[in-house]
Design an enzyme around this catalytic site. Structure first.
Site, PDB file in Angstrom:
ATOM      1  N   ARG A  70      43.574  35.176 -79.605  1.00 20.22           N
ATOM      2  CA  ARG A  70      44.276  34.053 -78.975  1.00 20.22           C
ATOM      3  C   ARG A  70      44.014  34.005 -77.465  1.00 20.22           C
ATOM      4  O   ARG A  70      43.910  32.919 -76.878  1.00 20.22           O
ATOM      5  CB  ARG A  70      45.779  34.162 -79.263  1.00 20.22           C
ATOM      6  CG  ARG A  70      46.570  32.970 -78.773  1.00 20.22           C
ATOM      7  CD  ARG A  70      47.954  32.907 -79.411  1.00 20.22           C
ATOM      8  NE  ARG A  70      48.687  31.727 -78.980  1.00 20.22           N
ATOM      9  CZ  ARG A  70      49.795  31.780 -78.243  1.00 20.22           C
ATOM     10  NH1 ARG A  70      50.296  32.947 -77.873  1.00 20.22           N
ATOM     11  NH2 ARG A  70      50.399  30.663 -77.888  1.00 20.22           N
ATOM     12  N   HIS A  74      42.719  30.726 -75.372  1.00 21.60           N
ATOM     13  CA  HIS A  74      43.422  30.164 -74.212  1.00 21.60           C
ATOM     14  C   HIS A  74      42.601  30.291 -72.931  1.00 21.60           C
ATOM     15  O   HIS A  74      42.816  29.551 -71.979  1.00 21.60           O
ATOM     16  CB  HIS A  74      44.798  30.827 -74.044  1.00 21.60           C
ATOM     17  CG  HIS A  74      45.798  30.336 -75.037  1.00 21.60           C
ATOM     18  ND1 HIS A  74      47.156  30.314 -74.800  1.00 21.60           N
ATOM     19  CD2 HIS A  74      45.645  29.842 -76.291  1.00 21.60           C
ATOM     20  CE1 HIS A  74      47.792  29.824 -75.859  1.00 21.60           C
ATOM     21  NE2 HIS A  74      46.896  29.534 -76.786  1.00 21.60           N
ATOM     22  N   ASP A  75      41.659  31.232 -72.899  1.00 23.59           N
ATOM     23  CA  ASP A  75      40.729  31.304 -71.770  1.00 23.59           C
ATOM     24  C   ASP A  75      39.749  30.133 -71.824  1.00 23.59           C
ATOM     25  O   ASP A  75      39.578  29.393 -70.847  1.00 23.59           O
ATOM     26  CB  ASP A  75      39.970  32.639 -71.801  1.00 23.59           C
ATOM     27  CG  ASP A  75      38.975  32.748 -70.654  1.00 23.59           C
ATOM     28  OD1 ASP A  75      39.279  32.226 -69.555  1.00 23.59           O
ATOM     29  OD2 ASP A  75      37.905  33.355 -70.839  1.00 23.59           O
ATOM     30  N   ASP A  82      35.763  31.879 -68.909  1.00 24.56           N
ATOM     31  CA  ASP A  82      35.409  32.518 -67.634  1.00 24.56           C
ATOM     32  C   ASP A  82      36.394  33.606 -67.237  1.00 24.56           C
ATOM     33  O   ASP A  82      36.425  34.030 -66.074  1.00 24.56           O
ATOM     34  CB  ASP A  82      35.343  31.457 -66.524  1.00 24.56           C
ATOM     35  CG  ASP A  82      36.694  30.780 -66.308  1.00 24.56           C
ATOM     36  OD1 ASP A  82      37.642  31.050 -67.085  1.00 24.56           O
ATOM     37  OD2 ASP A  82      36.826  29.975 -65.365  1.00 24.56           O
ATOM     38  N   PRO A 173      46.759  23.161 -76.578  1.00 21.77           N
ATOM     39  CA  PRO A 173      47.613  22.408 -77.504  1.00 21.77           C
ATOM     40  C   PRO A 173      48.977  23.067 -77.698  1.00 21.77           C
ATOM     41  O   PRO A 173      49.104  24.280 -77.624  1.00 21.77           O
ATOM     42  CB  PRO A 173      46.837  22.440 -78.833  1.00 21.77           C
ATOM     43  CG  PRO A 173      45.469  22.895 -78.509  1.00 21.77           C
ATOM     44  CD  PRO A 173      45.527  23.653 -77.224  1.00 21.77           C
ATOM     45  N   HIS A 203      45.109  31.169 -87.673  1.00 22.77           N
ATOM     46  CA  HIS A 203      46.519  31.402 -88.008  1.00 22.77           C
ATOM     47  C   HIS A 203      46.658  32.052 -89.381  1.00 22.77           C
ATOM     48  O   HIS A 203      47.700  31.963 -90.007  1.00 22.77           O
ATOM     49  CB  HIS A 203      47.319  30.097 -87.905  1.00 22.77           C
ATOM     50  CG  HIS A 203      47.498  29.618 -86.491  1.00 22.77           C
ATOM     51  ND1 HIS A 203      48.083  28.425 -86.165  1.00 22.77           N
ATOM     52  CD2 HIS A 203      47.162  30.193 -85.302  1.00 22.77           C
ATOM     53  CE1 HIS A 203      48.097  28.270 -84.838  1.00 22.77           C
ATOM     54  NE2 HIS A 203      47.531  29.328 -84.300  1.00 22.77           N
ATOM     55  N   ASP A 255      50.803  33.805 -91.485  1.00 25.85           N
ATOM     56  CA  ASP A 255      50.418  33.713 -92.900  1.00 25.85           C
ATOM     57  C   ASP A 255      51.353  34.618 -93.697  1.00 25.85           C
ATOM     58  O   ASP A 255      51.296  35.835 -93.577  1.00 25.85           O
ATOM     59  CB  ASP A 255      48.960  34.160 -93.069  1.00 25.85           C
ATOM     60  CG  ASP A 255      48.551  34.321 -94.522  1.00 25.85           C
ATOM     61  OD1 ASP A 255      49.370  34.011 -95.426  1.00 25.85           O
ATOM     62  OD2 ASP A 255      47.410  34.764 -94.769  1.00 25.85           O
TER      63      ASP A 255
HETATM   64  C1  HEM Z   1      45.240  23.819 -83.009  1.00 24.38           C
HETATM   65  C2  HEM Z   1      46.128  24.025 -82.084  1.00 24.38           C
HETATM   66  C3  HEM Z   1      46.884  25.307 -81.954  1.00 24.38           C
HETATM   67  C4  HEM Z   1      48.212  25.411 -81.691  1.00 24.38           C
HETATM   68  C5  HEM Z   1      49.180  24.269 -81.473  1.00 24.38           C
HETATM   69  C6  HEM Z   1      48.523  26.806 -81.679  1.00 24.38           C
HETATM   70  C7  HEM Z   1      49.780  27.328 -81.413  1.00 24.38           C
HETATM   71  C8  HEM Z   1      50.129  28.650 -81.558  1.00 24.38           C
HETATM   72  C9  HEM Z   1      51.445  29.170 -81.355  1.00 24.38           C
HETATM   73  C10 HEM Z   1      52.658  28.350 -80.927  1.00 24.38           C
HETATM   74  C11 HEM Z   1      51.423  30.488 -81.637  1.00 24.38           C
HETATM   75  C12 HEM Z   1      52.594  31.477 -81.572  1.00 24.38           C
HETATM   76  C13 HEM Z   1      52.740  31.992 -80.146  1.00 24.38           C
HETATM   77  C14 HEM Z   1      53.984  32.821 -79.940  1.00 24.38           C
HETATM   78  O1  HEM Z   1      54.775  32.986 -80.856  1.00 24.38           O
HETATM   79  O2  HEM Z   1      54.186  33.319 -78.811  1.00 24.38           O
HETATM   80  C15 HEM Z   1      50.073  30.812 -82.000  1.00 24.38           C
HETATM   81  C16 HEM Z   1      49.636  32.053 -82.363  1.00 24.38           C
HETATM   82  C17 HEM Z   1      48.321  32.370 -82.606  1.00 24.38           C
HETATM   83  N1  HEM Z   1      47.246  31.518 -82.460  1.00 24.38           N
HETATM   84 FE1  HEM Z   1      47.312  29.541 -82.250  1.00 24.38          FE
HETATM   85  N2  HEM Z   1      47.410  27.532 -81.928  1.00 24.38           N
HETATM   86  C18 HEM Z   1      46.362  26.655 -82.092  1.00 24.38           C
HETATM   87  C19 HEM Z   1      45.044  26.988 -82.295  1.00 24.38           C
HETATM   88  C20 HEM Z   1      44.558  28.278 -82.324  1.00 24.38           C
HETATM   89  C21 HEM Z   1      43.163  28.638 -82.240  1.00 24.38           C
HETATM   90  C22 HEM Z   1      42.028  27.649 -82.064  1.00 24.38           C
HETATM   91  C23 HEM Z   1      43.104  29.991 -82.330  1.00 24.38           C
HETATM   92  C24 HEM Z   1      41.904  30.896 -82.276  1.00 24.38           C
HETATM   93  C25 HEM Z   1      40.705  30.564 -82.676  1.00 24.38           C
HETATM   94  C26 HEM Z   1      44.462  30.472 -82.470  1.00 24.38           C
HETATM   95  C27 HEM Z   1      44.820  31.771 -82.655  1.00 24.38           C
HETATM   96  C28 HEM Z   1      46.120  32.228 -82.750  1.00 24.38           C
HETATM   97  C29 HEM Z   1      46.465  33.564 -83.151  1.00 24.38           C
HETATM   98  C30 HEM Z   1      45.507  34.640 -83.616  1.00 24.38           C
HETATM   99  C31 HEM Z   1      47.860  33.667 -83.040  1.00 24.38           C
HETATM  100  C32 HEM Z   1      48.723  34.921 -83.275  1.00 24.38           C
HETATM  101  C33 HEM Z   1      48.794  35.686 -81.958  1.00 24.38           C
HETATM  102  C34 HEM Z   1      49.618  36.943 -81.982  1.00 24.38           C
HETATM  103  O3  HEM Z   1      50.120  37.360 -83.022  1.00 24.38           O
HETATM  104  O4  HEM Z   1      49.788  37.518 -80.884  1.00 24.38           O
HETATM  105  N3  HEM Z   1      45.317  29.405 -82.428  1.00 24.38           N
HETATM  106  N4  HEM Z   1      49.310  29.683 -81.936  1.00 24.38           N
END
Ligand code: HEM
Ligand SMILES: *[C@@H]1O[C@H](CO)[C@@H](O)[C@H](O)[C@H]1NC(C)=O
Ligand SMILES: *[C@@H]1O[C@H](CO)[C@@H](O)[C@H](O)[C@H]1NC(C)=O
Ligand SMILES: *[C@@H]1O[C@H](CO)[C@@H](O)[C@H](O)[C@H]1NC(C)=O
Length: 338
Positions: A70, A74-75, A82, A173, A203, A255
C-alpha cells in the site's frame, strides 16, 4: 545528381534521424529508462536483501507485506514513484510530509520496515539503491511471499527532494468515493479500468480500520440503515468487529476468506456481497459498468488471468513518472533528503 551530393543528402538524412531518435527517447515516456537489470553491477542481489528483511518482518507481523504494497501505491499516485511518501516533516528542507495527508495519517504503516530494508541494502551497496526502488521491490516480495505472482521489477527510479501533501490529499482514492471519481483518479496517472480492477485485487490481503467502513453498517448514505449491498451474515460479523459506538481503529480483514493470502478470492467476495469497503463493493453491484463486472467475473474464474493482469498493472503503476538519470537523488536515509 552527382554521387557526392547523394552522399551529402543521405548523411544529412541519417543525422536527422539520429537526432530525432535521441529527442524521441528523451521526450517519450521516461519509464523507458527503467529496467530490471539496473543494479546488476552495483547491487546484484538487492532483491534478495529486500526479500530477506521482509521475510523476517513477516514472522512477527503477518500484515506487513500488505502494508508495504500500500505504501508503494500511495507513493506512485503522488508525483510518481519517487519515495516522496517516505519523507518526514522537516522545517529546514521545507518538507511537509505526505504521511500526514488525509489518506495516510493513522493509516499507512510499515515505515520502520522500509527503514530496516534500507539499512540492510546500504550495508551491502552504500549509496546505490533508491528508496523508490526499494518500495517497488518490497511490493513484489510482499505479493509473491503471500502466494501471489512474482515478476521482474523494473528499476532505476531515483528519490525526490520534495513531498506533496496537498497532492496526496486529492490524488489518492477514498473508499467513500464513487467509481467514476476513482476511475478519474486512476486515469489522471495513466491507469485504465483494467488496472483499477486488477490492482483493487490487492485487497485480497491486509486490514482496514472500522472508521473506514462503519457508515456502511449503521447509517449507509444517511439512511440510518445498513448498506443493502452487504451480505447479511457478513454484516452481522462486521457489526461485532465494529460496534456502532466502538473503537475507530478496530481491524477487519479486507478478505474474510484467506486474510493473509494473495489469491483471487477478493473477486468472489465482491460477487457474494462480501466486499469490505464501500468502494470495493461498488465495483460489483447493480449499477456497476459491465466492463468492470466482466473483468471481475474473469479474474474470479481464473486466478492465472488475474495474476497476469495484476503483474502488468503493477508494472504500469510502477512506471508512473519516475525520476531517472540525474534527476532527484539516491537518498541515504529514506526519511530525509540528503
Ligand atoms: C481503488 C481505490 C482504492 C481505495 C479506495 C482503497 C482504500 C483502502 C483503504 C480505506 C484501506 C484501509 C486503510 C486503513 O484501514 O487504514 C486500504 C487498505 C489496503 N489497500 Fe487499498 N484502496 C484502493 C486501491 C488499492 C491499490 C491500487 C492497492 C495496491 C495495489 C491497495 C492496497 C491495499 C492494501 C494491501 C491494503 C491493506 C493495508 C494494510 O493492511 O496495512 N489498495 N485501501
Ligand atoms: C549476494 O551475492 C553474493 C555473491 O553472489 C553472495 O555471496 C551473498 O551471500 C549474497 N547476499 C545475499 C544477502 O543474498
Ligand atoms: C491535507 O489534509 C490534512 C488532513 O485533512 C490537512 O491537515 C492538511 O492541511 C492538508 N494539507 C494540504 C497541503 O492541503
Ligand atoms: C444517496 O443518497 C442520495 C440522496 O440522499 C441519493 O441521490 C443517492 O442516489 C444515494 N446513493 C446511493 C448509493 O444510494
Amino acid at each position: 545528381m552527382s554521387s557526392s551530393s547523394y552522399y551529402y543528402y543521405s548523411f544529412n538524412f541519417s543525422v536527422i534521424i539520429c537526432i530525432l531518435l535521441v529527442v524521441l527517447s528523451i521526450f517519450s515516456h521516461s519509464n523507458a529508462q527503467l529496467n530490471s537489470n539496473f543494479y546488476e553491477n552495483n547491487c546484484p542481489n538487492v532483491s534478495d536483501i529486500v526479500r530477506c528483511v521482509l521475510q523476517e518482518a513477516l514472522q512477527s507481523d503477518a500484515r506487513i507485506g500488505a502494508s508495504l504494497l500500500r505504501i508503494h501505491f500511495h507513493d506512485c499516485f503522488v508525483n510518481g514513484c519517487d519515495a516522496s511518501i517516505l519523507l518526514d516533516n522537516n522545517a529546514k528542507t521545507k518538507i511537509v510530509s505526505e504521511k500526514n495527508a488525509a489518506p495516510n495519517a493513522n493509516s499507512l504503516r510499515g515505515f520502520n520496515v522500509v527503514d530496516n530494508i534500507k539499512v540492510a541494502v546500504e550495508n551491502c551497496c552504500p549509496g546505490v539503491v533508491s528508496c523508490a526502488d526499494i518500495l517497488a521491490l518490497a511490493a513484489e516480495s510482499s505479493v509473491s511471499l503471500a502466494g501471489g505472482p512474482s515478476w521482474n521489477v523494473l528499476l532505476g527510479r531515483r528519490d525526490s527532494r520534495r513531498a506533496n501533501q496537498g497532492g496526496a490529499n486529492i490524488s489518492i482514492p477514498s473508499p467513500l468515493e464513487d467509481i467514476n471519481k476513482i476511475t478519474t483518479k486512476f486515469s489522471a496517472v495513466g491507469l485504465t479500468i483494467t488496472d483499477l480492477v486488477a490492482l483493487s485485487g490487492a485487497h485480497t490481503f491486509g486490514r482496514a480500520q472500522c472508521r473506514l467502513f462503519r457508515e456502511r453498517l449503521y447509517n449507509f448514505n444517511g439512511t440510518g440503515k445498513p448498506d443493502p449491498t452487504l451480505n447479511t451474515n457478513y454484516l452481522a460479523k462486521l457489526m461485532k468487529i465494529c460496534p456502532k459506538k466502538g473503537s475507530n481503529t478496530a481491524l477487519a480483514n479486507l478478505d474474510l476468506t484467506t486474510p493473509n493470502k494473495f489469491d483471487n478470492n477478493y473477486f468472489a467476495n465482491l460477487q457474494n456481497k462480501k466486499g469490505l469497503l464501500e468502494s470495493d463493493q461498488k465495483l460489483f453491484s447493480k449499477n456497476s459498468a459491465s466492463e468492470i463486472t466482466n473483468i471481475i467475473k474473469t479474474f474470479s474464474r481464473d486466478q492465472n488471468v488475474f495474476f497476469q493482469s495484476f503483474v502488468e498493472s503493477m508494472i504500469n503503476m510502477g512506471n508512473i513518472s519516475p525520476l531517472t538519470g540525474t534527476n532527484g537523488e539516491i537518498r541515504l536515509d529514506c526519511k530525509r533528503v540528503n
